[in-house]
Design a protein around this motif. Structure first.
Motif, mmCIF file in Angstrom:
data_model
loop_
_atom_site.group_PDB
_atom_site.id
_atom_site.type_symbol
_atom_site.label_atom_id
_atom_site.label_comp_id
_atom_site.label_asym_id
_atom_site.label_seq_id
_atom_site.Cartn_x
_atom_site.Cartn_y
_atom_site.Cartn_z
ATOM 1 N N THR A 101 15.997 -19.971 57.248
ATOM 2 C CA THR A 101 14.614 -20.163 56.848
ATOM 3 C C THR A 101 13.742 -19.512 57.905
ATOM 4 O O THR A 101 14.184 -19.234 59.013
ATOM 5 C CB THR A 101 14.268 -21.657 56.729
ATOM 6 O OG1 THR A 101 14.526 -22.271 57.992
ATOM 7 C CG2 THR A 101 15.076 -22.326 55.638
ATOM 8 N N GLY A 102 12.531 -19.255 57.561
ATOM 9 C CA GLY A 102 11.612 -18.708 58.543
ATOM 10 C C GLY A 102 11.619 -17.196 58.641
ATOM 11 O O GLY A 102 11.231 -16.643 59.651
ATOM 12 N N HIS A 103 12.058 -16.504 57.591
ATOM 13 C CA HIS A 103 11.952 -15.052 57.573
ATOM 14 C C HIS A 103 10.512 -14.666 57.274
ATOM 15 O O HIS A 103 9.839 -15.295 56.454
ATOM 16 C CB HIS A 103 12.837 -14.439 56.484
ATOM 17 C CG HIS A 103 14.296 -14.489 56.772
ATOM 18 N ND1 HIS A 103 14.856 -14.063 57.951
ATOM 19 C CD2 HIS A 103 15.332 -14.895 55.999
ATOM 20 C CE1 HIS A 103 16.162 -14.208 57.894
ATOM 21 N NE2 HIS A 103 16.479 -14.728 56.718
ATOM 22 N N PHE A 125 12.824 -3.497 48.251
ATOM 23 C CA PHE A 125 11.713 -4.170 48.932
ATOM 24 C C PHE A 125 11.482 -5.552 48.327
ATOM 25 O O PHE A 125 11.312 -6.535 49.047
ATOM 26 C CB PHE A 125 10.439 -3.324 48.826
ATOM 27 C CG PHE A 125 9.203 -4.034 49.263
ATOM 28 C CD1 PHE A 125 8.925 -4.226 50.608
ATOM 29 C CD2 PHE A 125 8.295 -4.535 48.330
ATOM 30 C CE1 PHE A 125 7.779 -4.889 51.022
ATOM 31 C CE2 PHE A 125 7.151 -5.199 48.730
ATOM 32 C CZ PHE A 125 6.894 -5.376 50.073
ATOM 33 N N LEU A 126 11.491 -5.633 47.006
ATOM 34 C CA LEU A 126 11.276 -6.904 46.325
ATOM 35 C C LEU A 126 12.338 -7.918 46.735
ATOM 36 O O LEU A 126 12.012 -9.063 47.065
ATOM 37 C CB LEU A 126 11.278 -6.698 44.814
ATOM 38 C CG LEU A 126 11.045 -7.938 43.965
ATOM 39 C CD1 LEU A 126 9.659 -8.519 44.209
ATOM 40 C CD2 LEU A 126 11.219 -7.609 42.494
ATOM 41 N N GLY A 127 13.589 -7.501 46.754
ATOM 42 C CA GLY A 127 14.671 -8.407 47.156
ATOM 43 C C GLY A 127 14.489 -8.919 48.575
ATOM 44 O O GLY A 127 14.657 -10.108 48.850
ATOM 45 N N ALA A 128 14.119 -8.018 49.488
ATOM 46 C CA ALA A 128 13.898 -8.417 50.882
ATOM 47 C C ALA A 128 12.690 -9.333 50.999
ATOM 48 O O ALA A 128 12.734 -10.346 51.705
ATOM 49 C CB ALA A 128 13.709 -7.182 51.757
ATOM 50 N N SER A 129 11.628 -9.016 50.294
ATOM 51 C CA SER A 129 10.398 -9.813 50.396
ATOM 52 C C SER A 129 10.587 -11.213 49.829
ATOM 53 O O SER A 129 9.993 -12.171 50.326
ATOM 54 C CB SER A 129 9.229 -9.109 49.713
ATOM 55 O OG SER A 129 9.425 -9.042 48.316
ATOM 56 N N LYS A 131 13.086 -13.050 50.196
ATOM 57 C CA LYS A 131 13.781 -13.873 51.189
ATOM 58 C C LYS A 131 12.830 -14.400 52.246
ATOM 59 O O LYS A 131 13.215 -15.208 53.080
ATOM 60 C CB LYS A 131 14.883 -13.054 51.870
ATOM 61 C CG LYS A 131 16.002 -12.670 50.952
ATOM 62 C CD LYS A 131 17.036 -11.858 51.686
ATOM 63 C CE LYS A 131 18.146 -11.474 50.705
ATOM 64 N NZ LYS A 131 19.183 -10.693 51.366
ATOM 65 N N CYS A 132 11.598 -13.927 52.209
ATOM 66 C CA CYS A 132 10.638 -14.255 53.266
ATOM 67 C C CYS A 132 9.720 -15.411 52.875
ATOM 68 O O CYS A 132 9.256 -15.490 51.740
ATOM 69 C CB CYS A 132 9.768 -13.038 53.585
ATOM 70 S SG CYS A 132 10.710 -11.666 54.273
ATOM 71 N N ALA A 133 9.456 -16.274 53.845
ATOM 72 C CA ALA A 133 8.472 -17.335 53.659
ATOM 73 C C ALA A 133 7.068 -16.752 53.748
ATOM 74 O O ALA A 133 6.126 -17.280 53.167
ATOM 75 C CB ALA A 133 8.658 -18.409 54.725
ATOM 76 N N VAL A 134 6.934 -15.645 54.489
ATOM 77 C CA VAL A 134 5.637 -15.014 54.725
ATOM 78 C C VAL A 134 5.793 -13.501 54.616
ATOM 79 O O VAL A 134 6.768 -12.933 55.120
ATOM 80 C CB VAL A 134 5.111 -15.363 56.140
ATOM 81 C CG1 VAL A 134 3.888 -14.546 56.500
ATOM 82 C CG2 VAL A 134 4.816 -16.854 56.253
ATOM 83 N N LEU A 135 4.835 -12.866 53.958
ATOM 84 C CA LEU A 135 4.739 -11.409 53.956
ATOM 85 C C LEU A 135 3.298 -11.058 54.278
ATOM 86 O O LEU A 135 2.375 -11.593 53.659
ATOM 87 C CB LEU A 135 5.132 -10.820 52.605
ATOM 88 C CG LEU A 135 5.097 -9.296 52.570
ATOM 89 C CD1 LEU A 135 6.319 -8.736 51.879
ATOM 90 C CD2 LEU A 135 3.833 -8.772 51.928
ATOM 91 N N ILE A 136 3.116 -10.208 55.266
ATOM 92 C CA ILE A 136 1.777 -9.711 55.596
ATOM 93 C C ILE A 136 1.791 -8.209 55.402
ATOM 94 O O ILE A 136 2.547 -7.498 56.066
ATOM 95 C CB ILE A 136 1.365 -10.065 57.040
ATOM 96 C CG1 ILE A 136 1.321 -11.577 57.235
ATOM 97 C CG2 ILE A 136 0.004 -9.437 57.368
ATOM 98 C CD1 ILE A 136 0.971 -12.025 58.649
ATOM 99 N N ALA A 137 0.993 -7.739 54.458
ATOM 100 C CA ALA A 137 0.845 -6.306 54.222
ATOM 101 C C ALA A 137 -0.476 -5.881 54.849
ATOM 102 O O ALA A 137 -1.522 -6.445 54.539
ATOM 103 C CB ALA A 137 0.852 -6.014 52.725
ATOM 104 N N CYS A 138 -0.415 -4.921 55.754
ATOM 105 C CA CYS A 138 -1.617 -4.508 56.467
ATOM 106 C C CYS A 138 -1.896 -3.028 56.238
ATOM 107 O O CYS A 138 -1.004 -2.267 55.876
ATOM 108 C CB CYS A 138 -1.490 -4.821 57.951
ATOM 109 S SG CYS A 138 0.018 -4.205 58.688
#
Length: 170
Positions: A101-103, A125-129, A131-138
Motif C-alpha cells: 500500500t502507499g504507492h 500507464f493505466l495499469g500502473a496508475s 496500483k497507486c493511492a495517489v497520482l499527481i500529474a503536473c
C-alpha cells in the motif's frame, strides 16, 4: 501534440534571451484550515486521489506534502521523459510491481504526451496508475486533464465507474 510543444519551446528559447528582470514577486496561497487533516482521512478511507495541475513538478511535490496528499512513507515514482530526473514508463511500472500500500506516482505533461497517444503505453500507464493511492500529474494542459479523467472513467467495468470530481479547466 508533441510537435506543437516542441515548436513552442523553440520559440520561447529564441525569444527569452538577454531579458532584464525589472522586478519579481511571489505569492503564497495559504491552505484553508483542516485541508491536510481532511485529505489524510480521505486517503486512510481508501479513496484514491488524483491531482491534475499545471504546476511544475517540484511545486506539485511540495504542495503534495504540505496537503498530506503525499507522505514520506509512500513509494513515490516519478514518470518523466528524463528532463526533470524522472523515470521511464517501463521503470515506473517495474517499481510499482511490489504488492504494497502507499504507492504514488507523479507524472509530467511531457511524459503524458507520448503515453496518451499510444494505445499500448496508455494501457500500461493505466495499469500502473491503478496500483497507486495517489497520482499527481503536473505541467498538464487542460486537454490532458480531460483525457486523464476520461481514461480512468472509461477503463472501469460497466456499472463500476468511479466517482470523479473535475474542478477547474480539466
Amino acid at each position: 501534440t508533441a510537435r506543437r510543444e516542441e515548436a513552442l519551446d523553440a520559440v520561447a528559447e529564441r525569444l527569452e534571451k538577454d531579458i532584464e528582470v525589472l522586478g519579481a514577486t511571489a505569492i503564497e496561497d495559504k491552505l484553508q484550515e483542516q485541508v491536510p487533516e481532511t485529505i489524510e482521512k480521505i486517503r486512510k478511507a481508501g479513496i484514491k486521489l488524483w491531482v491534475l495541475t499545471g504546476d511544475k513538478l517540484e511545486t506539485a511535490r511540495n504542495i503534495g506534502y504540505s496537503t498530506k496528499v503525499l507522505t514520506t512513507e509512500m513509494n513515490i515514482q516519478t514518470l518523466d521523459n528524463g528532463e526533470e530526473g524522472g523515470s521511464s514508463l517501463a521503470s515506473v511500472v517495474q517499481n510499482l510491481q511490489a504488492e504494497a500500500t502507499g504507492h504514488a506516482m507523479m507524472v509530467t505533461g511531457k511524459a503524458l504526451t507520448g503515453i496518451l497517444d499510444d494505445p499500448g503505453k496508455k494501457q500500461e500507464f493505466l495499469g500502473a496508475s491503478q496500483k497507486c493511492a495517489v497520482l499527481i500529474a503536473c505541467r498538464v494542459s487542460p486537454k490532458q486533464k480531460a483525457q486523464l479523467v476520461r481514461l480512468i472513467r472509461e477503463a472501469a467495468p460497466k456499472g463500476q465507474e468511479p466517482v470523479t470530481a473535475a474542478i477547474g479547466d480539466g
